[in-house]
Design a protein around this motif. Structure first.
Motif, PDB file in Angstrom:
ATOM      1  N   TRP A  27       0.819  -1.212   0.000  1.00  0.00           N
ATOM      2  CA  TRP A  27       0.000   0.000   0.000  1.00  0.00           C
ATOM      3  C   TRP A  27       0.850   1.258   0.000  1.00  0.00           C
ATOM      4  CZ3 TRP A  27      -5.011  -0.379  -1.013  1.00  0.00           C
ATOM      5  CH2 TRP A  27      -5.626  -1.620  -0.825  1.00  0.00           C
TER       6      TRP A  27
ATOM      7  N   PHE B  11      -0.274   7.860  -5.784  1.00  0.00           N
ATOM      8  CA  PHE B  11      -1.405   8.768  -5.575  1.00  0.00           C
ATOM      9  C   PHE B  11      -0.904  10.163  -5.203  1.00  0.00           C
ATOM     10  CE2 PHE B  11      -4.671  10.760  -2.942  1.00  0.00           C
ATOM     11  CZ  PHE B  11      -5.807  10.591  -3.729  1.00  0.00           C
TER      12      PHE B  11
ATOM     13  N   SER C 190      -7.526   8.636 -18.647  1.00  0.00           N
ATOM     14  CA  SER C 190      -7.944   7.658 -17.636  1.00  0.00           C
ATOM     15  C   SER C 190      -7.629   6.238 -18.090  1.00  0.00           C
ATOM     16  CB  SER C 190      -9.443   7.806 -17.343  1.00  0.00           C
ATOM     17  OG  SER C 190      -9.719   9.057 -16.743  1.00  0.00           O
TER      18      SER C 190
ATOM     19  N   LEU D 228      -8.657  14.276  -7.950  1.00  0.00           N
ATOM     20  CA  LEU D 228      -8.658  13.145  -7.012  1.00  0.00           C
ATOM     21  C   LEU D 228      -9.092  11.852  -7.690  1.00  0.00           C
ATOM     22  CD1 LEU D 228     -10.097  14.875  -3.815  1.00  0.00           C
ATOM     23  CD2 LEU D 228      -7.731  14.193  -4.260  1.00  0.00           C
ATOM     24  N   ILE D 229     -10.088  11.940  -8.564  1.00  0.00           N
ATOM     25  CA  ILE D 229     -10.528  10.735  -9.280  1.00  0.00           C
ATOM     26  C   ILE D 229      -9.423  10.245 -10.205  1.00  0.00           C
ATOM     27  CG2 ILE D 229     -12.141   9.841 -11.004  1.00  0.00           C
ATOM     28  CD1 ILE D 229     -14.278  11.654  -9.779  1.00  0.00           C
TER      29      ILE D 229
ATOM     30  N   SER E 160      -6.252  10.753  -9.888  1.00  0.00           N
ATOM     31  CA  SER E 160      -5.146  10.250  -9.065  1.00  0.00           C
ATOM     32  C   SER E 160      -5.404   8.844  -8.550  1.00  0.00           C
ATOM     33  CB  SER E 160      -4.902  11.194  -7.880  1.00  0.00           C
ATOM     34  OG  SER E 160      -4.592  12.498  -8.314  1.00  0.00           O
ATOM     35  N   ALA E 161      -6.684   8.479  -8.416  1.00  0.00           N
ATOM     36  CA  ALA E 161      -7.040   7.167  -7.868  1.00  0.00           C
ATOM     37  C   ALA E 161      -7.082   6.070  -8.929  1.00  0.00           C
ATOM     38  CB  ALA E 161      -8.397   7.248  -7.172  1.00  0.00           C
TER      39      ALA E 161
ATOM     40  N   PRO F 212      -3.737   3.612  -8.897  1.00  0.00           N
ATOM     41  CA  PRO F 212      -3.756   2.692  -7.753  1.00  0.00           C
ATOM     42  C   PRO F 212      -4.909   1.694  -7.798  1.00  0.00           C
ATOM     43  CG  PRO F 212      -3.325   4.928  -7.003  1.00  0.00           C
ATOM     44  CD  PRO F 212      -3.699   5.019  -8.449  1.00  0.00           C
ATOM     45  N   ALA F 213      -6.087   2.129  -8.268  1.00  0.00           N
ATOM     46  CA  ALA F 213      -7.233   1.216  -8.357  1.00  0.00           C
ATOM     47  C   ALA F 213      -6.958   0.085  -9.337  1.00  0.00           C
ATOM     48  CB  ALA F 213      -8.489   1.990  -8.772  1.00  0.00           C
TER      49      ALA F 213
END
Length: 243
Positions: A3, A10, A108, A165-166, A168-169, A172-173
Motif C-alpha cells: 500500500w 497517488f 484515464s 482526485l478521481i 489520481s485514484a 492505484p485502483a
C-alpha cells in the motif's frame, strides 16, 4: 499488495495537479524538463526491468504485444491529444476550447494501463520498486498537464479537485484490481502478463515521444533538455541497486 507504493503514486499525481492550481506564473520550461526527466526515467526502467520480465514469461511473443501496445498508445492519444507526454494545446481565445470528455477518457485509460503492472507479481523483486519510481515520476508532470488544461478551460473549485482526485485514484485502483484478480486465478495472472507487455509498448511510445517532441520548438533537443534526459536515465540506472 504494498500500500505504501500505491500511496506514493497517488501523492505524486495529486502533487503534480496542485502545482498549476496554486502557481499561476510558473516557469513555462518547468513542465518541459520534468517531462524529459520523467520520460527518460520511465524509458530506462522499462528497458532495465520490465522488458526482461515479459520476455522471460512470454518468450518471443512478448515482442508482438509490446509492438501492439506501442500502437495502442498511438490510438489513445487521439483522445488525450498527447497530454500524457505534455503535447496538449491550450485554448488561446474565447472561441477555442478543449474537448474535456475525450481528454479525460484517454488519460484515464492510459492511467488504468499504468496501474496494471503495479499489481503484477514480478520474478525480479527490484522490478516493482523501480516501476513505482518511474510511474510516480511520470504522473507528476502528467497531472500538471491535465490540470493546466482544466484551469484554462475554466474548470474551478470543487470540480477541479474532483477531477484531480478521481484521476489520481485510477492508477492505484488498477493496481489493486490486477493484484486481487491475479491472486485468485492463474488464468487471470497469465492474461495480466500479456497486458503488462502491452503497457510496456505504451511506455516506450510515451517516453520516446517526450524525448523529441514535448514542449520544444521544431522538436529540437536543447542542452537543458538533454541534461534532464540524462538525469532521468541516471535515476533509472540507480534502481539497479535494488537488485
Amino acid at each position: 499488495m504494498n500500500w505504501a507504493l500505491l500511496i506514493i503514486i497517488f501523492a505524486a499525481t495529486v502533487g503534480g495537479g496542485i502545482i498549476p492550481m496554486v502557481v499561476r506564473k510558473a516557469n513555462p520550461n518547468l513542465p518541459i524538463y520534468l517531462l524529459a526527466m520523467s520520460g527518460a526515467c520511465l524509458f530506462g526502467i522499462t528497458i532495465l526491468h520490465l522488458v526482461p520480465e515479459v520476455y522471460h514469461e512470454l518468450g518471443h511473443q512478448a515482442g508482438i504485444y509490446i509492438v501492439a501496445g506501442f500502437f495502442l498508445q498511438v490510438a489513445l492519444q487521439q483522445l488525450s491529444h498527447g497530454a500524457e507526454h505534455g503535447h496538449t494545446h491550450l485554448p488561446q481565445g474565447d472561441h477555442d476550447h478543449v474537448a474535456i470528455t475525450p481528454l479525460l477518457l484517454g488519460l484515464s485509460v492510459h492511467a488504468f494501463m499504468e496501474g496494471i503492472p503495479l499489481g503484477f507479481q514480478f520474478a525480479d523483486p527490484a522490478a516493482l520498486s523501480s516501476l513505482v519510481i518511474g510511474v510516480a515520476a511520470h504522473k507528476l508532470p502528467e497531472a500538471m498537464t491535465l490540470i493546466t488544461v482544466m484551469v484554462h478551460s475554466h474548470q474551478r473549485g470543487a470540480k477541479l479537485w474532483r477531477i484531480l482526485l478521481i484521476f489520481s485514484a485510477v492508477t492505484p485502483a488498477a493496481a489493486i484490481l490486477a493484484a486481487v484478480l491475479g491472486s485468485h486465478s492463474v488464468y487471470i495472472t497469465n492474461i495480466i502478463v500479456y497486458l503488462v507487455a502491452l503497457v510496456i509498448g505504451a511506455f516506450l511510445h510515451i517516453s520516446t515521444t517526450i524525448f523529441y517532441e514535448s514542449g520544444t520548438r521544431h522538436h529540437e533537443l536543447s542542452k537543458r533538455k538533454v541534461l534532464a534526459i540524462m538525469a532521468g536515465l541516471l535515476l533509472a540506472f540507480l534502481t539497479l541497486i535494488f537488485e
